[in-house]
Design a protein around this motif. Structure first.
Motif, mmCIF file in Angstrom:
data_model
loop_
_atom_site.group_PDB
_atom_site.id
_atom_site.type_symbol
_atom_site.label_atom_id
_atom_site.label_comp_id
_atom_site.label_asym_id
_atom_site.label_seq_id
_atom_site.Cartn_x
_atom_site.Cartn_y
_atom_site.Cartn_z
ATOM 1 N N PRO A 766 -46.668 -54.390 68.217
ATOM 2 C CA PRO A 766 -45.735 -54.370 67.076
ATOM 3 C C PRO A 766 -44.289 -54.284 67.547
ATOM 4 O O PRO A 766 -43.993 -53.700 68.598
ATOM 5 N N LEU A 767 -43.376 -54.880 66.761
ATOM 6 C CA LEU A 767 -41.941 -54.793 67.040
ATOM 7 C C LEU A 767 -41.439 -53.476 66.453
ATOM 8 O O LEU A 767 -41.413 -53.294 65.227
ATOM 9 N N GLN A 768 -41.067 -52.556 67.330
ATOM 10 C CA GLN A 768 -40.629 -51.229 66.913
ATOM 11 C C GLN A 768 -39.119 -51.109 67.064
ATOM 12 O O GLN A 768 -38.554 -51.625 68.023
ATOM 13 N N GLY A 769 -38.498 -50.403 66.141
ATOM 14 C CA GLY A 769 -37.041 -50.210 66.227
ATOM 15 C C GLY A 769 -36.457 -49.641 64.953
ATOM 16 O O GLY A 769 -35.537 -48.828 64.986
ATOM 17 N N HIS A 770 -37.019 -50.057 63.817
ATOM 18 C CA HIS A 770 -36.564 -49.492 62.554
ATOM 19 C C HIS A 770 -37.093 -48.068 62.398
ATOM 20 O O HIS A 770 -38.188 -47.742 62.878
ATOM 21 N N ILE A 795 -30.122 -54.017 59.628
ATOM 22 C CA ILE A 795 -30.763 -55.304 59.822
ATOM 23 C C ILE A 795 -30.910 -55.500 61.331
ATOM 24 O O ILE A 795 -29.979 -55.191 62.098
ATOM 25 N N ARG A 796 -32.062 -56.010 61.748
ATOM 26 C CA ARG A 796 -32.277 -56.241 63.185
ATOM 27 C C ARG A 796 -32.684 -57.688 63.403
ATOM 28 O O ARG A 796 -33.358 -58.304 62.561
ATOM 29 N N GLY A 807 -29.541 -57.553 70.674
ATOM 30 C CA GLY A 807 -28.337 -56.804 70.335
ATOM 31 C C GLY A 807 -28.627 -55.547 69.541
ATOM 32 O O GLY A 807 -29.774 -55.119 69.388
ATOM 33 N N ASP A 808 -27.547 -54.966 69.052
ATOM 34 C CA ASP A 808 -27.663 -53.737 68.259
ATOM 35 C C ASP A 808 -27.979 -54.068 66.807
ATOM 36 O O ASP A 808 -27.790 -55.202 66.358
ATOM 37 N N THR A 845 -23.446 -63.155 66.704
ATOM 38 C CA THR A 845 -22.703 -61.960 67.139
ATOM 39 C C THR A 845 -23.125 -60.694 66.400
ATOM 40 O O THR A 845 -22.864 -59.591 66.860
ATOM 41 N N GLY A 846 -23.751 -60.874 65.247
ATOM 42 C CA GLY A 846 -24.148 -59.700 64.464
ATOM 43 C C GLY A 846 -23.026 -59.092 63.659
ATOM 44 O O GLY A 846 -23.194 -58.047 63.033
ATOM 45 N N GLU A 847 -21.844 -59.740 63.645
ATOM 46 C CA GLU A 847 -20.708 -59.206 62.898
ATOM 47 C C GLU A 847 -20.769 -59.655 61.437
ATOM 48 O O GLU A 847 -21.234 -60.749 61.126
ATOM 49 N N ALA A 848 -20.254 -58.783 60.562
ATOM 50 C CA ALA A 848 -20.218 -59.112 59.141
ATOM 51 C C ALA A 848 -19.196 -60.202 58.883
ATOM 52 O O ALA A 848 -18.113 -60.217 59.489
#
Length: 1417
Positions: A766-770, A795-796, A807-808, A845-848
């Motif tokens: 499983p993808l863990q992180g949340h 959000i990941r 990334g983060d 980039t993950g930026e808003a």
């Protein structure tokens, strides 16, 4: 004589030689308080009486007036402020307490409560409780004129509530005194109510009986003076004045009285020091005629003042000017001096704190204590309350924490509110209103929650709860009660002030609203979108629910005065909903027990549906299609789901829509016609949360609340392989990869899993992180990345191949992320959140990107990009869909309106021209993406909410999942269902029976059909037996096994050929309501039937004709019926709690009813020899009766701790077996009535059915714990393991005649045939709906009724009395299908109650859905 003979008696009164029971009087007093709602804190205060030895002259004159049988009945004591009028009124009231009927004190500081109309209601109430004979007459007047309680007509209130009831004492020698103090403070002079009140009091006192006297005090206001006699009365005339007047200036000895008072106050203080006698005399001389001046100075001198002696402070007061009797503001100089002495006038911070606190003290609509004032502060003013008030004890009462703060005299209030008189000490009431409005909302945001009254059960009306006021005093804090009651009036006074009106006028001319206005609108939205029910719950407990309507009306007016009225349309809709809610539901008890979920015609469900959980639902459902460009709905809603729709999607070619629902099914719809394609896809055992088509359109993937994922053939509707297992909590989201080879899923277990779409195996770990629930997952267009949104507010992005996070986390939302999606080019991600906003992100980039998109008024549930990536569509809990321009971040057009509950899922068609939406209203809608109009009718088919839906890649089909445990495939062009559902009966199974040879089973269902089954294989034999028009309630084989008899809610009985399944002859007609039970006679020649029409009928089984007249005698529904073994008698049990025996040949009752049970009779049976009858009841007992004499044999068989659900004789008649809702089975000696051994324990839930095997050596039991157990009847031990296989409670079990098999029926409507030796069993599937007329083991609808006010009542078998269950809205009562009604012919469709998750009684608190509440801003 009464004293001699009743010297030790108590709790009664003697009036006119008749006895009045004390409890009856007390009951009337309680009713008067409930109906009249008297104002509290207006009664006589003995702490305010005159000092003994003072005011003797005026007190004596007033006393003589009261005692005089002749003369005027009204006396006015008139004088300037501060001359001591109120003190005299309290003294008179104390001296004549035995004759005091009512005492009411007006007060300008409490003008909002102490109105003229409230004063008359309070006076009437006081008269009623002080003189019981008046109380009885008053209650009679109220009963005859209910409208009087809503009247504000002063004349009508005076005549009906006071003058009328008072006439009962017209011939009584009893003197009755009514005192009204400070009449001049009864409102503004121009107020119509005040004018009427003055006229009635001064001119209408003579209408009261001669023994009544009305004593009034007032300042000489201009309108009061107008009623005074203009000429002195001629002493030689016999005319009686309507009113006498006494002026305070005419009272002799006032100066000496003041001197005595000053000496009393200032010569007995050992702590602060005393004044000399000559100083007291000088001080009294200085006071002139003003008692108030002397009192305030004495109070000031009795307070500490650092660095000054009492003599020094005394001298400062003596340097002031003497107040003149002709000066209307005689006390102003003294007030100004005291304020300057107490406040740091030259310190701006100190004066700012003074103005803040003092404005709140004076603006309060009812006096508040220091402690409550502190709770109402929003900033740093908590300590300021004490710092300001502590030094003003001479001008304000309540300086201690417990007492309320108010000016000692109205003249203090008048001084502070006049800017010219008070100068720097002037108090701006508008500032106080704004601060109290803010403080009240702040208190409610922090303190409101579900069940504010801490009420334990929903079964009791608020008015019937003992010591409710005491309980509320502990559970409702003073600041909460004040805030809930008055915040709206403070807000109204605030925004109607000159400064606010100016801001709103500027906004109308195009100038931007001020920040203050914007902040207030936001706070109003947060309050009304999150707290309305909690607030109204408090108002209901305080009996002030009408305030909610007032608040809504004021808020609508406020919003209408603002710029940008369209921006506040959702808030205005909320206000409309509140008005509707109060109109429909605003009467009665537990507010949460009065909001059953309903259809979209109940607009008020917009606001209140979000609070509901475990409530009764009134069902319907639809889906909508929208034009993505114009936002207009395309066609009518697509209806078919029976519970909310949680997910929808277009097929790749745009021709089909798929929907998933909480009804556990999936449906596919024709996107052009809106018709369902085929039958629902069935297979999930819990609600379907998410569905999607594979890219080639050949498969559908679905995720469910039961932690599983299923793959389906999109053409045939069959499941492909076994469920994908791996998550250990609810699956919330599923999606195919672009190449169709992988599936990604998100879950409440906080993980994401990737699956092989061909083999169904998990790929990697499983993808863990949340750190919280994963709500949404999606593949990027190239299949290389996965995006996920979570309740952890982040959000990941994940690498789909390595399964590592890229990334983060993307941070920016301040609450749960509900939906995420990639743009078609994979460069952007869109996300929707609980905070009503939508955000776009750079996927690399993950930026808003830019600011949040604001527009929805509630949480955003679903977001999606258009195929060209230029638009975003969003669905929200605010019931609307919005379309956004991706480049500029602005909303396009108006919201798409059409759903009647939350929008749970949205998607665009592959060509971008249509939008599909799914909703909690159980519907799916298709919209024209250009015009915004709905396309076609709603997609109909699911029985419960749709939770997920998606298009096939070719767009020709839609797949939908629902809480009805089914999955449906729909033709996206025609809207028709593809294929049949995978079930036989489509509704509850009500009755089953073995054939005599044990090889067949017959079943009757709520779906109106009868089915015959192979008892060995569990396969259906032939087609269903069709013919009944309503649910089948009872079935039985004839003794030779060649015929089947069935009874139905359509009032008919049918006989069938058991081999061919064809009906034999015409239906047996005769009952006027549904058939509850039937049986063949032992020889098979007759049939007996019991009905909810309270009658029993006997039928010729060959000719189908009724034999004789109906057997009449029961006063309620007949439940069980049975023939005696010789066929000569019939026994019947009823909801009227009796058992009756009948002659089977003549139809005559044999003897009297068998009485003994005190709750409904649930089961009856003859002993094998026919000499005894055994009966079981909800009263927990079993009784044995002599079948010949009807007499009870011995005492009741006691042992069960809850109701008896089922019983049976052993084949030899020596034993009885019983099953109970106490989870146990007991075996009894039928001769001695004693229990044999200990209870048979093993079931973990109530036992619903028991039976002996034909050999008598075993018993079988079925339970709500979903199992069947077989027991050794001799030793009481269980044989083998429980028979498991039912997913719901087992409601009926029995053995086959050959003793080798058992059959069971359960609440999930399936039958199970079991081998009683091996325990092997197989299921015969029916449907998933519970018996709609059974609430639980304590209630059945057959014991319920709806009263005139709409409350559903039911007899609670465990409590032993009738309780309230739920309130039915008026619009649903005419068409509510409710026993014994089975069909309603009306232009409006009928409705039923869904009791799946209904929480009531002590569990009622579970009907509230927890919500994350906002904070006050």
């Amino acid at each position: 004589m009464a004293t001699k003979f009743f010297s030790r008696a108590h709790h009664f009164t003697v009036n006119n030689s008749s006895f009045n029971n004390y409890s009856e009087v007390e009951d009337i007093q309680q009713k008067l308080e409930q109906k009249l709602k008297p104002v509290t804190d207006t009664w006589l205060d003995k702490n305010k009486v005159c000092l003994e030895g003072t005011r003797t002259d005026i007190i004596e004159r007033i006393s003589q007036w009261i005692k005089s049988p002749n003369g005027s009945q009204t006396l006015l004591l008139c004088g300037e402020a501060g001359t001591g009028k109120s003190t005299i009124s309290h003294t008179i009231g104390s001296n004549f307490e035995d004759q005091l009927g009512a005492f009411f004190c007006f007060n300008r500081a409490s003008a909002a409560i102490r109105t003229p109309s409230n004063a008359l209601r309070t006076i009437a109430y006081m008269l009623g409780i002080n003189f019981p004979e008046i109380g009885t007459e008053l209650w009679d007047k109220i009963q005859k004129n209910r409208n009087i309680l809503r009247s504000n007509s002063i004349v009508e209130l005076w005549e009906t509530l006071i003058v009328g009831p008072a006439q009962v004492m017209a011939n009584s020698p009893q003197q009755v005194l009514i005192i009204i103090d400070a009449l001049d403070e009864s409102g503004q002079k121009e107020d119509g109510q005040r004018k009427k009140l003055l006229s009635l009091l001064f001119n209408g006192g003579h209408k009261l009986p001669r023994g009544f006297h009305v004593f009034i005090t007032s300042r000489p206001e201009i309108d009061v003076i107008g009623y005074l006699p203009r000429e002195p009365l001629d002493p030689h005339t016999t005319q009686v004045q309507a009113m006498q007047v006494q002026h305070m200036g005419d009272i002799q000895g006032t100066k000496n009285d003041i001197y005595q008072y000053v000496c009393f106050r200032m010569m007995n203080n050992e702590v602060l020091g005393n004044l000399e006698e000559h100083q007291c005399r000088e001080l009294a001389e200085k006071a002139g005629e003003f008692f108030q001046w002397a009192d305030i100075v004495c109070s000031s001198l009795n307070q500490f003042k650092g660095g000054m002696t009492i003599t020094q402070r005394y001298q400062r007061f003596m340097n002031l000017n003497k107040p003149r009797s002709d000066d209307l503001h005689a006390l102003d100089e003294t007030y100004e001096f005291i304020f300057k002495d107490a406040m740091a006038v030259n310190d701006e911070d100190a004066m700012k704190g003074y103005r803040s606190i003092m404005s709140q003290v004076l603006a309060a609509f009812e006096p508040l204590s220091q402690a409550t004032l502190q709770k109402l502060q929003t900033g740093d003013d908590v300590d300021t309350v004490r710092s300001v008030l502590s030094f003003l004890g001479s001008l304000f009462t309540g300086i201690s924490q417990k007492d309320v703060v108010r000016p000692v005299h109205t003249s203090v209030l008048d001084f502070l509110l006049d800017k010219e008189r008070s100068k720097e000490f002037w108090v701006d009431l508008q500032q106080g209103h704004e601060l109290l409005a803010k403080g009240s909302l702040h208190v409610m945001f922090r303190g409101l929650h579900f069940n504010m009254g801490k009420l334990e059960s929903s079964y009791v009306m608020n008015s019937e709860i003992k010591d409710l006021e005491t309980k509320l005093s502990k559970s409702l804090k003073p600041e909460i009660k004040y805030a809930c009651r008055w915040w709206d009036l403070h807000f109204q006074n605030m925004w109607q002030s000159d400064s606010w009106v100016k801001n709103m006028e500027q906004s109308d001319s195009g100038v931007e609203n001020t920040k203050a206005i914007d902040s207030w609108v936001e706070n109003l939205e947060n309050f009304f979108f999150h707290y309305p029910l909690y607030w109204m719950e408090v108002l209901g407990l305080m009996k002030e629910i009408r305030i909610a309507s007032r608040t809504a009306e004021h808020t609508i007016i406020f919003l209408d005065n603002l710029k940008g009225k369209m921006e506040y349309s959702e808030l205005k809709k909320c206000m409309t909903d509140i008005l509707q809610f109060i109109q429909i539901f605003g009467k009665g008890c537990h507010l949460f027990q009065k909001i059953p979920n309903s259809t979209k015609s109940d607009n008020c469900s917009y606001v209140f549906s979000r609070w509901q959980e475990n409530c009764i639902w009134i069902r319907d459902g639809s889906i909508r299609i929208w034009n993505a460009d114009t936002g207009e709905a395309i066609g009518d809603p697509l209806k078919g789901h029976s519970n909310w729709v949680s997910s929808v999607a277009f097929s790749p070619d745009g021709k089909r829509i798929v929907s998933g629902s909480d009804d556990k099914s999936i449906r596919i719809w024709n996107a052009d016609t809106g018709e369902a394609i085929g039958d629902p896809l069935q297979g999930h055992s819990s609600q379907v949360t998410s569905v999607a088509f594979s890219p080639d359109g050949n498969r559908i993937v679905s995720g469910s609340w039961n932690a599983s994922i299923r793959i389906w053939n999109a053409d045939t509707g069959e499941a492909i392989g076994d469920p994908l297992q791996g998550h250990f909590n609810h699956v919330t989201s599923v999606a195919f990869s672009p190449d169709g080879k992988r599936i990604v899923s998100g879950s409440c277990d906080e993980s994401i899993r990737i699956w092989n779409a061909d083999t169904g195996e998990a790929i990697g770990d499983p993808l863990q992180g949340h750190s919280h629930i994963v709500n949404s997952v999606a593949f990027s267009p190239d299949g290389k990345r996965i995006v996920s949104g979570s309740d952890d507010k982040s959000i990941r992005i994940w690498n789909a191949d390595t399964q590592e996070a890229i990334g983060d986390p993307l941070q920016g939302h301040s609450d749960a992320v509900n939906s995420v999606a990639f743009s078609p080019d994979g460069k952007r991600i869109v996300s929707g959140s609980d905070v009503k906003s939508i955000r776009m992100w750079n996927a690399d980039t993950g930026e808003a990107i830019g600011d949040s998109l604001w527009g929805h008024s509630d949480r955003v549930n679903s977001v999606a990009f258009s195929p060209d990536g230029k638009r975003i569509v969003s669905g929200s809990w605010d019931w609307s869909i919005r379309i956004w321009n991706v480049d500029i971040g602005e909303v396009i057009g108006h919201p798409l309106q059409g759903h009647s509950s939350w929008v749970t899922s949205v998607a665009l068609s592959p060509d971008g021209k249509r939008i599909v939406s799914g909703s909690e209203d159980k519907s799916i809608r298709i919209w024209n993406a250009d015009t915004g109009e709905a396309i076609g009718d709603p997609l109909q088919g699911h029985l419960n909410p749709v939770t997920s839906a998606a298009f096939s890649p070719d767009g020709k089909r839609i797949v939908s999942g629902s809480m009805d445990c089914s999955i449906r495939i729909w033709n996206a062009d025609t809207g028709e269902a593809i294929g049949d559902p995978l079930k036989e009966h489509s509704n509850s199974v009500n009755s089953v029976a073995f054939s005599p040879d044990g090889k067949r089973i017959v079943s009757g269902s709520w779906d109106k059909s009868i089915r015959i089954w192979n008892a060995d294989t569990g396969e259906a034999i032939g087609d269903p037996l069709q013919g009944h028009l309503n649910p089948v309630t009872s079935v039985a084989f004839s003794p030779d096994g060649k015929r089947i008899v069935s009874g139905s809610m359509d009032c008919s009985i049918r006989i069938w050929n058991a081999d061919t399944g064809e009906a034999i002859g015409n239906p047996l007609q005769g009952h006027s309501y549904g058939i509850s039970s039937l049986a063949f006679s032992p020889d098979g020649k007759r049939i007996v039937s019991g009905s909810w029409d309270r009658s029993i009928r006997i039928w010729n089984a060959d000719t189908a004709e009724a034999i004789g007249d109906p057997l009449q005698g029961h006063s309620d529904a007949v439940n069980p019926v049975a023939f005696s073994p010789d066929g000569k008698r019939i026994v019947s049990g009823s909801w009227d709690r009796s058992i009756r025996s009948w002659n089977a040949d003549t139809g005559e009752a044999i003897g009297d009813p068998l009485q003994g049970h005190f709750n409904p009779v649930t089961s009856v049976a003859f002993s094998p020899d026919g000499k005894r009858i055994v009966s079981g009841s909800w009263d927990r007992s079993i009784r044995i009766w002599n079948a010949d004499t009807g007499e009870a044999i011995g005492n009741p068989l006691q042992g069960h701790s809850y109701g008896v659900s089922s019983l049976a004789f052993s084949p030899d008649g020596k034993r009885i077996v019983s099953g109970s809702w106490d989870r146990s089975i007991r075996i009894w000696n039928a001769d001695t009535a004693e229990a044999i051994g200990d209870p048979l324990q093993g079931h973990s839930d109530p036992v619903n059915s028991v039976a002996f095997s034909p050999g008598g050596k075993r018993t079988v039991s079925g339970s709500e714990d979903e199992s069947i157990r077989i027991w050794n009847a001799d030793i009481g031990e269980v044989i083998g393991d429980p028979l498991q296989g039912h997913p719901h409670e087992v409601t009926l079990v029995t053995f086959s005649p050959d003793d080798r098999r058992a059959v069971s029926i359960m609440q999930d409507e399936s039958l199970t045939g079991s081998n009683t030796t091996s325990g092997n069993h197989k299921s015969i599937k029916h449907s998933q709906n519970p018996h709609p007329y059974l609430i639980n083991q304590y209630f059945s609808f057959y014991s319920c009724h709806i009263d005139d006010e709409g409350w559903l009542h039911g007899w609670h078998s465990d409590l032993g009395f009738s309780v309230i269950i739920i309130w039915i809205p008026p619009k649903f009562r005419p068409t509510l299908l409710f026993p014994p009604t089975h069909v309603i012919i009306s232009q409006n469709s009928s409705c039923t109650l869904d009791l799946h998750n209904f929480a009531h009684g002590k569990d009622w608190i579970q009907c509230s859905r927890s919500n994350v509440a906002p904070v006050f801003r």
